[in-house]
Design an enzyme around this catalytic site. Structure first.
Site, PDB file in Angstrom:
ATOM      1  N   LYS A  65       0.821  -1.221   0.000  1.00 37.75           N
ATOM      2  CA  LYS A  65       0.000   0.000   0.000  1.00 37.75           C
ATOM      3  C   LYS A  65       0.855   1.271   0.000  1.00 37.75           C
ATOM      4  O   LYS A  65       0.443   2.294  -0.532  1.00 37.75           O
ATOM      5  CB  LYS A  65      -0.969  -0.014   1.184  1.00 37.75           C
ATOM      6  CG  LYS A  65      -2.055  -1.073   0.976  1.00 37.75           C
ATOM      7  CD  LYS A  65      -3.033  -1.177   2.119  1.00 37.75           C
ATOM      8  CE  LYS A  65      -3.866  -2.437   1.923  1.00 37.75           C
ATOM      9  NZ  LYS A  65      -4.833  -2.678   2.965  1.00 37.75           N
ATOM     10  N   ASP A 101      -9.994   1.595   2.357  1.00 38.84           N
ATOM     11  CA  ASP A 101     -10.032   0.782   3.594  1.00 38.84           C
ATOM     12  C   ASP A 101     -10.602   1.593   4.760  1.00 38.84           C
ATOM     13  O   ASP A 101     -11.450   1.101   5.514  1.00 38.84           O
ATOM     14  CB  ASP A 101      -8.611   0.357   4.018  1.00 38.84           C
ATOM     15  CG  ASP A 101      -8.050  -0.755   3.159  1.00 38.84           C
ATOM     16  OD1 ASP A 101      -8.828  -1.582   2.652  1.00 38.84           O
ATOM     17  OD2 ASP A 101      -6.810  -0.800   3.004  1.00 38.84           O
TER      18      ASP A 101
HETATM   19  P1  NDP Z   1       0.952  -4.351   9.051  1.00 37.52           P
HETATM   20  O1  NDP Z   1       1.861  -5.443   8.630  1.00 37.52           O
HETATM   21  O2  NDP Z   1       1.166  -2.967   8.519  1.00 37.52           O
HETATM   22  O3  NDP Z   1       0.948  -4.253  10.694  1.00 37.52           O
HETATM   23  C1  NDP Z   1       0.854  -5.358  11.486  1.00 37.52           C
HETATM   24  C2  NDP Z   1       0.606  -4.956  12.965  1.00 37.52           C
HETATM   25  O4  NDP Z   1       0.256  -6.153  13.670  1.00 37.52           O
HETATM   26  C3  NDP Z   1       1.800  -4.368  13.683  1.00 37.52           C
HETATM   27  O5  NDP Z   1       1.362  -3.399  14.600  1.00 37.52           O
HETATM   28  C4  NDP Z   1       2.392  -5.587  14.437  1.00 37.52           C
HETATM   29  O6  NDP Z   1       3.086  -5.247  15.616  1.00 37.52           O
HETATM   30  C5  NDP Z   1       1.116  -6.300  14.805  1.00 37.52           C
HETATM   31  N1  NDP Z   1       1.280  -7.739  15.023  1.00 37.52           N
HETATM   32  C6  NDP Z   1       1.595  -8.683  14.105  1.00 37.52           C
HETATM   33  N2  NDP Z   1       1.616  -9.909  14.675  1.00 37.52           N
HETATM   34  C7  NDP Z   1       1.313  -9.713  15.983  1.00 37.52           C
HETATM   35  C8  NDP Z   1       1.186 -10.601  17.099  1.00 37.52           C
HETATM   36  N3  NDP Z   1       1.354 -11.918  16.980  1.00 37.52           N
HETATM   37  N4  NDP Z   1       0.838 -10.071  18.300  1.00 37.52           N
HETATM   38  C9  NDP Z   1       0.643  -8.739  18.429  1.00 37.52           C
HETATM   39  N5  NDP Z   1       0.761  -7.851  17.412  1.00 37.52           N
HETATM   40  C10 NDP Z   1       1.098  -8.335  16.215  1.00 37.52           C
HETATM   41  O7  NDP Z   1      -0.497  -4.853   8.729  1.00 37.52           O
HETATM   42  P2  NDP Z   1      -1.755  -4.064   8.136  1.00 37.52           P
HETATM   43  O8  NDP Z   1      -2.021  -2.853   8.953  1.00 37.52           O
HETATM   44  O9  NDP Z   1      -1.611  -3.908   6.672  1.00 37.52           O
HETATM   45  O10 NDP Z   1      -2.927  -5.132   8.367  1.00 37.52           O
HETATM   46  C11 NDP Z   1      -3.384  -5.415   9.681  1.00 37.52           C
HETATM   47  C12 NDP Z   1      -4.554  -6.370   9.615  1.00 37.52           C
HETATM   48  O11 NDP Z   1      -5.641  -5.746   8.957  1.00 37.52           O
HETATM   49  C13 NDP Z   1      -4.257  -7.655   8.828  1.00 37.52           C
HETATM   50  O12 NDP Z   1      -4.738  -8.749   9.600  1.00 37.52           O
HETATM   51  C14 NDP Z   1      -5.081  -7.504   7.564  1.00 37.52           C
HETATM   52  O13 NDP Z   1      -5.517  -8.740   7.075  1.00 37.52           O
HETATM   53  C15 NDP Z   1      -6.246  -6.666   8.078  1.00 37.52           C
HETATM   54  N6  NDP Z   1      -6.979  -5.906   7.029  1.00 37.52           N
HETATM   55  C16 NDP Z   1      -8.299  -6.177   6.818  1.00 37.52           C
HETATM   56  C17 NDP Z   1      -9.017  -5.498   5.849  1.00 37.52           C
HETATM   57  C18 NDP Z   1     -10.454  -5.834   5.613  1.00 37.52           C
HETATM   58  O14 NDP Z   1     -10.989  -5.419   4.576  1.00 37.52           O
HETATM   59  N7  NDP Z   1     -11.129  -6.530   6.503  1.00 37.52           N
HETATM   60  C19 NDP Z   1      -8.413  -4.435   5.035  1.00 37.52           C
HETATM   61  C20 NDP Z   1      -7.012  -4.202   5.352  1.00 37.52           C
HETATM   62  C21 NDP Z   1      -6.333  -4.927   6.308  1.00 37.52           C
HETATM   63  P3  NDP Z   1       4.668  -4.880  15.598  1.00 37.52           P
HETATM   64  O15 NDP Z   1       4.754  -3.429  15.212  1.00 37.52           O
HETATM   65  O16 NDP Z   1       5.117  -5.132  17.003  1.00 37.52           O
HETATM   66  O17 NDP Z   1       5.320  -5.783  14.594  1.00 37.52           O
END
Ligand code: NDP
Length: 270
Positions: A65, A101
């Site tokens: 993105k 989104d």
């Molecule tokens: P990013 O990769 O940008 O961010 C991921 C975030 O999740 C970070 O804050 C990371 O923390 C945290 N994280 C990952 N694994 C864990 C864990 N095991 N425990 C705690 N925190 C964790 O992801 P996006 O923002 O792009 O996407 C986030 C979610 O949103 C995804 O699941 C995606 O599928 C969903 N989504 C859904 C949409 C829909 O239409 N329903 C649209 C867009 C996204 P850290 O900084 O510590 O690594």
């Protein structure tokens, strides 16, 4: 009539339901469009691939993105502000970028109701654009994340932030899993003890993940809380993208009905 080509770009893209939603809507509304999926490994090639493939529009998913934002010639003011693009439309040789989104998520929150004090678990790109749009709509958003790195960006914009270690809980109306915890594993977005204490006073819980019941939603249900998964967010962002792809010629309610049918079909097969 030659078909206009659309696609979802991402890595991975095999799981995406966007082709089903858009193709169903093209068919039901009689628009000459065809929507596929394209696994793009190197995000810096997004613009080149888009033009080479002769596409009219794309959606962009994880992890491109920010690359999509860089690839556009013209940006919608909101996409410009949040620096993340999930929809591109070709108009007169120029790539126009949008973020659908965040408005999709805002609509979910408005329909779900329950209050305006919101705690986000996770600080990624989706949290960033959603936090901005919620604040503009009068919500008070706090961001809690596993690690400190990504919180800097939120602090600079004046959001209250914390890591699991520094967190001092207040009262929240809604708690949202904005992280990818639970997407491909069985992890909770924060330690269980912390979640139990935060959830004890809330009115509801939302998860942006769709297609499965996450451990977070299961925990909230076991506490008797109203819950909502990410399927309507997926649907609503898709409706806005379709509207942009087709130049606003269809009623959004009709687009939504067609896309909802496609999603109901897949979930009945799961
Ligand atoms: P990013 O990769 O940008 O961010 C991921 C975030 O999740 C970070 O804050 C990371 O923390 C945290 N994280 C990952 N694994 C864990 C864990 N095991 N425990 C705690 N925190 C964790 O992801 P996006 O923002 O792009 O996407 C986030 C979610 O949103 C995804 O699941 C995606 O599928 C969903 N989504 C859904 C949409 C829909 O239409 N329903 C649209 C867009 C996204 P850290 O900084 O510590 O690594």
């Amino acid at each position: 009539m030659p078909k206009e080509l659309f696609a979802i770009f991402g890595d991975p893209v095999a799981h995406s339901r966007s082709p089903l939603m858009h193709n169903r809507a093209f068919r039901e509304l009689g628009y000459p469009g065809c929507y596929g999926r394209y696994r793009l490994e190197d995000g810096t090639q997004l613009r080149e691939r888009f033009l080479e493939l002769g596409l009219q529009g794309i959606n962009i998913t994880v992890p491109h993105k920010e690359h999509a934002f860089e690839a556009c010639d013209v940006l919608d003011p909101f996409a410009q502000k949040v620096e993340a693009v999930n929809t591109i439309v070709l108009r007169e040789g120029k790539l126009h970028g949008y973020n659908t989104d965040a408005p999709g998520f805002l609509r979910v929150m408005e329909e779900f109701g329950g209050g305006k004090r919101v705690l986000f678990l996770g600080a990624g790109g989706t949290a960033a654009s959603s936090a901005v749009i919620l604040r503009e709509a009068g919500y008070e958003v706090t961001i809690l994340n596993r690690s400190a790195g990504r919180l800097e960006h939120f602090r600079e914009q004046g959001f209250e932030t914390a890591t699991w270690e520094s967190f001092e809980p207040r009262e929240y109306d809604l708690v949202v899993n904005m992280s990818s915890a639970g997407l491909t594993d069985e992890s909770l977005p924060a330690p269980e003890e912390l979640l139990r204490s935060v959830l004890s006073g809330v009115k509801g819980v939302v998860d942006v993940i769709y297609g499965k019941k996450t451990p977070f939603l299961r925990l909230a249900e076991s506490l008797g809380l109203p819950t909502k998964d990410g399927s309507d967010m997926l649907l609503y962002q898709g409706v806005i993208a379709f509207d942009l792809f087709t130049g606003g010629r269809f009623d959004r309610g009709e687009i939504e009905r067609a896309m909802r049918k496609a999603l109901e079909l897949v979930s009945s097969e799961e």
